[in-house]
Enzyme design. Structure first.
Site, PDB file in Angstrom:
ATOM      1  CB  SER A  65      -4.265  -8.045   3.341  1.00 57.71           C
ATOM      2  OG  SER A  65      -3.192  -7.122   3.856  1.00 57.71           O
TER       3      SER A  65
ATOM      4  CG  ASN B 224       1.316  -2.637  -6.986  1.00 52.43           C
ATOM      5  OD1 ASN B 224       2.259  -2.491  -7.756  1.00 52.43           O
ATOM      6  ND2 ASN B 224       0.975  -1.851  -6.436  1.00 52.43           N
TER       7      ASN B 224
ATOM      8  CD  GLU C 148       2.425   1.021  -1.192  1.00 56.63           C
ATOM      9  OE1 GLU C 148       2.903   0.742  -2.500  1.00 56.63           O
ATOM     10  OE2 GLU C 148       1.753   0.228  -0.666  1.00 56.63           O
TER      11      GLU C 148
ATOM     12  N   GLY D 198      -0.877  -4.126   2.939  1.00 55.45           N
ATOM     13  CA  GLY D 198       0.422  -4.429   3.350  1.00 55.45           C
ATOM     14  C   GLY D 198       0.311  -4.797   4.985  1.00 55.45           C
TER      15      GLY D 198
ATOM     16  CD  GLU E  73      -5.060  -1.282  -3.570  1.00 56.93           C
ATOM     17  OE1 GLU E  73      -4.808  -2.642  -3.637  1.00 56.93           O
ATOM     18  OE2 GLU E  73      -4.353  -0.453  -3.779  1.00 56.93           O
TER      19      GLU E  73
ATOM     20  CG  HIS F 155      -0.821   1.950  -5.046  1.00 55.46           C
ATOM     21  ND1 HIS F 155      -0.363   2.054  -3.740  1.00 55.46           N
ATOM     22  CD2 HIS F 155      -1.359   0.635  -4.962  1.00 55.46           C
ATOM     23  CE1 HIS F 155      -0.517   1.079  -2.959  1.00 55.46           C
ATOM     24  NE2 HIS F 155      -0.993   0.201  -3.656  1.00 55.46           N
TER      25      HIS F 155
ATOM     26  CE  LYS G 281       2.079  -2.623  -3.148  1.00 54.87           C
ATOM     27  NZ  LYS G 281       1.393  -2.296  -1.854  1.00 54.87           N
TER      28      LYS G 281
HETATM   29  P1  PGA Z   1      -0.974  -5.886  -0.374  1.00 54.80           P
HETATM   30  O1  PGA Z   1      -0.965  -4.819  -1.412  1.00 54.80           O
HETATM   31  O2  PGA Z   1      -1.889  -6.990  -1.342  1.00 54.80           O
HETATM   32  O3  PGA Z   1       0.426  -6.216  -0.116  1.00 54.80           O
HETATM   33  O4  PGA Z   1      -1.857  -5.222   0.843  1.00 54.80           O
HETATM   34  C1  PGA Z   1      -2.253  -4.322  -2.264  1.00 54.80           C
HETATM   35  C2  PGA Z   1      -1.787  -2.931  -2.882  1.00 54.80           C
HETATM   36  O5  PGA Z   1      -1.065  -2.148  -2.566  1.00 54.80           O
HETATM   37  O6  PGA Z   1      -2.156  -2.974  -4.043  1.00 54.80           O
END
Ligand code: PGA
Length: 244
Positions: free
Chosen positions: A211, A9, A96, A172, A166, A94, A11
């Site tokens: 992560s 992803n 976010e 992140g 997640e 997601h 982003k």
């Molecule tokens: P990350 O993001 O691997 O940077 O933690 C995962 C995600 O948001 O799908």
């Protein structure tokens, strides 16, 4: 046997030229036969990415879409627009999108239905906040996120859904769940679906996200109920993503 999925992803990262460059690096070095590889560049780079990957095993997927078929929704993208440029899969829900763009369970249920009705496969994200985990309400919370999105759908539609669990604290932050913790919740999730339909539960691909990186991926992906990863930060670097 469930096939593993490794999905990047991206982003809001990578310009057009950076997108081309990263795809080139992935195409040169990736030769997966037993893994589904997906990447999700930004909307403006999707069409070029679909073309660039057409002779590879990499599937280009979208990060989001709007629930309406068309109309006065400035700045939004509809499912058939994605289909029309060759995108077949879309990420929905997601954390976010939930946190920064006000996407509620009700909106995500509409998006999921619209995507499936238009023949798209859905990577559906869900997960608890740290406070839910601390109060041991995390399973209740994720079960309600899933119920709200799917239980109005015919279970035949679930064949076109990939789940991405997640935990929000892990996204992140570098603080991934331990492989055992992640396995435990994936196991419970599969059991939850099995109580409705055993066959669907056994076929359901449940990804872990938060992560995941080149160092911890092996242990996470070795767990029997973890069917792949949704990867943010580490998917922006070709070497790391290839290792995963
Ligand atoms: P990350 O993001 O691997 O940077 O933690 C995962 C995600 O948001 O799908």
């Amino acid at each position: 046997m469930r096939k593993k999925i490794v999905a990047g992803n991206w982003k809001m990262n990578k310009t057009a030229s950076e997108t081309t460059e990263l795809i080139d690096a992935l195409k040169n070095q990736l030769n997966p036969s037993d893994v589904e590889v997906m990447i999700a560049p930004t909307f403006v780079n999707l069409q070029a990415a679909v073309k660039q990957t057409s002779d590879s095993h990499i599937e280009v997927i979208a990060q989001n879409m709007h629930q309406a078929q068309s109309g006065a929704y400035t700045g939004e993208i509809a499912a058939d627009m994605l289909k029309d440029i060759g995108v077949q899969t879309v990420i929905i829900g997601h954390s976010e999108r939930r946190a920064y763009f006000g996407e509620t369970d009700a909106i995500l249920a509409e998006k999921t239905k619209a995507a499936l009705d238009n023949g798209l496969r859905v990577v559906f994200c869900f997960g608890e906040e740290l406070a839910d985990r601390q109060s041991e309400k995390h399973f209740e919370l994720v079960a309600s996120q899933l119920k709200n999105a799917f239980f109005a759908l015919p279970s035949s539609d679930w064949n076109n859904i990939v789940l991405a669990y997640e935990p929000v604290r892990a996204i992140g932050t570098g603080e991934t769940a331990s492989p055992e913790q992640a396995q435990q919740i994936h196991y419970e999730l599969r059991a939850f679906f099995a109580s409705i339909d055993e066959n669907i539960a056994q076929g359901l691909q449940i990804l872990y996200g938060g992560s995941m990186n080149a160092t911890n991926a092996e242990a996470l992906l070795a767990q029997p109920d973890i069917d792949g990863g949704l990867i943010g930060g580490a998917s922006l670097n070709a070497d790391d993503f290839i290792k995963i």
